[in-house]
Design an enzyme around this catalytic site. Structure first.
Site, mmCIF file in Angstrom:
data_model
loop_
_atom_site.group_PDB
_atom_site.id
_atom_site.type_symbol
_atom_site.label_atom_id
_atom_site.label_comp_id
_atom_site.label_asym_id
_atom_site.label_seq_id
_atom_site.Cartn_x
_atom_site.Cartn_y
_atom_site.Cartn_z
ATOM 1 N N TYR A 29 66.512 -12.867 101.508
ATOM 2 C CA TYR A 29 65.640 -13.966 101.926
ATOM 3 C C TYR A 29 64.847 -14.435 100.700
ATOM 4 O O TYR A 29 63.616 -14.443 100.676
ATOM 5 C CB TYR A 29 64.721 -13.564 103.085
ATOM 6 C CG TYR A 29 64.433 -14.761 103.967
ATOM 7 C CD1 TYR A 29 65.435 -15.322 104.741
ATOM 8 C CD2 TYR A 29 63.184 -15.352 103.980
ATOM 9 C CE1 TYR A 29 65.192 -16.452 105.503
ATOM 10 C CE2 TYR A 29 62.932 -16.484 104.742
ATOM 11 C CZ TYR A 29 63.943 -17.027 105.498
ATOM 12 O OH TYR A 29 63.704 -18.146 106.246
ATOM 13 N N HIS A 34 61.553 -14.133 93.618
ATOM 14 C CA HIS A 34 62.806 -13.444 93.252
ATOM 15 C C HIS A 34 63.546 -14.216 92.161
ATOM 16 O O HIS A 34 64.077 -13.633 91.216
ATOM 17 C CB HIS A 34 63.752 -13.361 94.455
ATOM 18 C CG HIS A 34 63.232 -12.587 95.620
ATOM 19 N ND1 HIS A 34 62.931 -13.169 96.820
ATOM 20 C CD2 HIS A 34 62.985 -11.260 95.773
ATOM 21 C CE1 HIS A 34 62.520 -12.251 97.670
ATOM 22 N NE2 HIS A 34 62.535 -11.086 97.067
ATOM 23 N N GLN A 58 62.641 2.179 104.065
ATOM 24 C CA GLN A 58 61.274 1.865 103.638
ATOM 25 C C GLN A 58 60.460 1.176 104.723
ATOM 26 O O GLN A 58 59.355 0.715 104.473
ATOM 27 C CB GLN A 58 61.275 1.072 102.344
ATOM 28 C CG GLN A 58 61.814 -0.341 102.428
ATOM 29 C CD GLN A 58 61.958 -0.963 101.039
ATOM 30 O OE1 GLN A 58 62.859 -0.632 100.293
ATOM 31 N NE2 GLN A 58 61.062 -1.871 100.681
ATOM 32 N N GLY A 144 58.747 -7.830 90.433
ATOM 33 C CA GLY A 144 57.523 -8.640 90.488
ATOM 34 C C GLY A 144 56.290 -7.745 90.491
ATOM 35 O O GLY A 144 56.336 -6.595 90.927
ATOM 36 N N LYS A 146 53.768 -8.434 92.312
ATOM 37 C CA LYS A 146 53.047 -8.612 93.582
ATOM 38 C C LYS A 146 52.859 -7.262 94.269
ATOM 39 O O LYS A 146 51.782 -6.945 94.733
ATOM 40 C CB LYS A 146 53.775 -9.573 94.518
ATOM 41 C CG LYS A 146 52.925 -9.822 95.762
ATOM 42 C CD LYS A 146 53.525 -10.837 96.666
ATOM 43 C CE LYS A 146 54.657 -10.259 97.450
ATOM 44 N NZ LYS A 146 54.242 -9.726 98.751
ATOM 45 N N GLN A 150 54.219 -0.519 93.949
ATOM 46 C CA GLN A 150 55.660 -0.235 93.832
ATOM 47 C C GLN A 150 56.082 -0.199 92.355
ATOM 48 O O GLN A 150 56.800 0.705 91.914
ATOM 49 C CB GLN A 150 56.438 -1.310 94.584
ATOM 50 C CG GLN A 150 57.926 -1.341 94.297
ATOM 51 C CD GLN A 150 58.672 -2.301 95.214
ATOM 52 O OE1 GLN A 150 58.983 -1.957 96.341
ATOM 53 N NE2 GLN A 150 58.966 -3.496 94.752
HETATM 54 O O1 PAF Z 1 60.381 -5.107 96.590
HETATM 55 C C1 PAF Z 1 61.400 -5.067 97.315
HETATM 56 O O2 PAF Z 1 61.942 -6.086 97.731
HETATM 57 C C2 PAF Z 1 61.969 -3.726 97.715
HETATM 58 O O3 PAF Z 1 60.964 -2.784 97.892
HETATM 59 C C3 PAF Z 1 63.055 -3.196 96.752
HETATM 60 C C4 PAF Z 1 62.478 -2.922 95.369
HETATM 61 C C5 PAF Z 1 64.188 -4.213 96.663
HETATM 62 C C6 PAF Z 1 63.617 -1.880 97.281
HETATM 63 O O4 PAF Z 1 64.209 -2.030 98.525
#
Ligand code: PAF
Length: 277
Positions: A29, A34, A58, A144, A146, A150
């Site tokens: 999406y 991205h 996740q 990113g 954001k 992470q």
């Molecule tokens: O940030 C994301 O979109 C997700 O956490 C990732 C890094 C693709 C892992 O599923």
């Protein structure tokens, strides 16, 4: 652009010996955030691999896995216009087959901030990203800022597990009014879209307080929380942390970053900003 749907097929891709491979992991999406990562990879690397995988590991049991927005054809059309060499699009059944038992957890960082309201989330993230890195074998991974937690957690994992990938953190891409781009923004209904601006308002107000000399994290956080609650956002957390290890800061300095998570209606939004004076 080649679409690769199975793990062995992706593992069998032979990159030219000297080629620098850039990798952008996504859950699809795709939005301009991205695409800015794809563009950064295309600019700096010889080959670009993008993965699209909505990672069930996740999502918590009461989270939005089943309703998470997906549109593979639209994603492909967007990627087709960029310089992308491989799109890796595996199935959940292949990524986590029956009997799957191995998880990677980055201690401490996975348990603070978003890890409090999403206790299993980062275990799912670190595990899938390590798997994707093993499969795609890139030299650089573009992420990113954001989701700053992470990014910090994955940098820690790469260091601790001696991964040879370099992680490149890229700036947050925002809507014209400051709202950080997110696939989940489509959940914002009616007035919520306007209310959601309050995260960026709170962040920029905090930056302004630092600019005029305020250094007390407590005071800056209190002002930011007030902006959020005045706009009907339900605060999960507002923290000022050291951007290197996410430890909490009392006195703002050049390494400080404000991180916010808040619900605007049902959607839970995150955002952050550097408080460097
Ligand atoms: O940030 C994301 O979109 C997700 O956490 C990732 C890094 C693709 C892992 O599923």
């Amino acid at each position: 652009m080649q679409i690769v749907r199975s793990i062995p097929q992706m593992q069998a891709v032979k990159y030219p010996e000297a080629a620098q491979v850039g990798f952008v992991p996504t859950m699809g999406y795709l939005h301009e955030g991205h695409l800015s990562l794809v563009d950064a990879a295309a600019k700096n690397c010889d080959l670009v691999v993008v993965s699209i995988f909505v990672n069930p590991a996740q999502f918590g049991p009461s989270e939005d896995l089943d309703s998470y927005p997906q549109d593979f054809e639209r994603d492909l059309a967007l990627l087709q216009k960029r310089k992308v060499d491989y799109v890796f699009f595996p199935t959940a059944e292949e990524v986590y087959p029956p009997g799957y038992k191995t998880w990677v957890e980055v201690e401490d960082i996975s348990r603070i901030l978003c890890g409090i309201s999403r206790p299993e989330h980062f275990k799912g993230v670190s595990t899938i990203v390590l798997k994707l890195l093993n499969i795609a074998r890139p030299h650089f991974m573009y992420m990113g800022q954001k989701d700053f937690q992470q990014l910090t957690l994955l940098r820690r994992m790469a260091l601790d597990l001696n991964l040879s990938v370099s992680i490149v953190g890229c700036p947050i891409v925002r809507e014209a009014d400051g709202l950080a781009k997110s696939s989940r923004n489509i959940y914002l209904k009616g007035d919520q879209r306007e209310q959601a601006r309050c995260l960026y308002k709170a962040l920029t107000h905090s930056q302004e307080l630092v600019r005029v000399g305020e250094r007390s994290a407590g005071k800056i956080i209190a002002a930011a929380e007030k902006i959020l609650s005045d706009n009907q956002a339900k605060v999960d957390y507002v923290k000022i942390v050291d951007s290197r290890d996410l430890s909490e800061t009392q006195e703002v300095d050049e390494c400080s970053r404000m991180l916010i998570a808040a619900w605007v209606g049902k959607p839970r939004l995150i955002d952050n900003i550097s408080l460097k004076a």
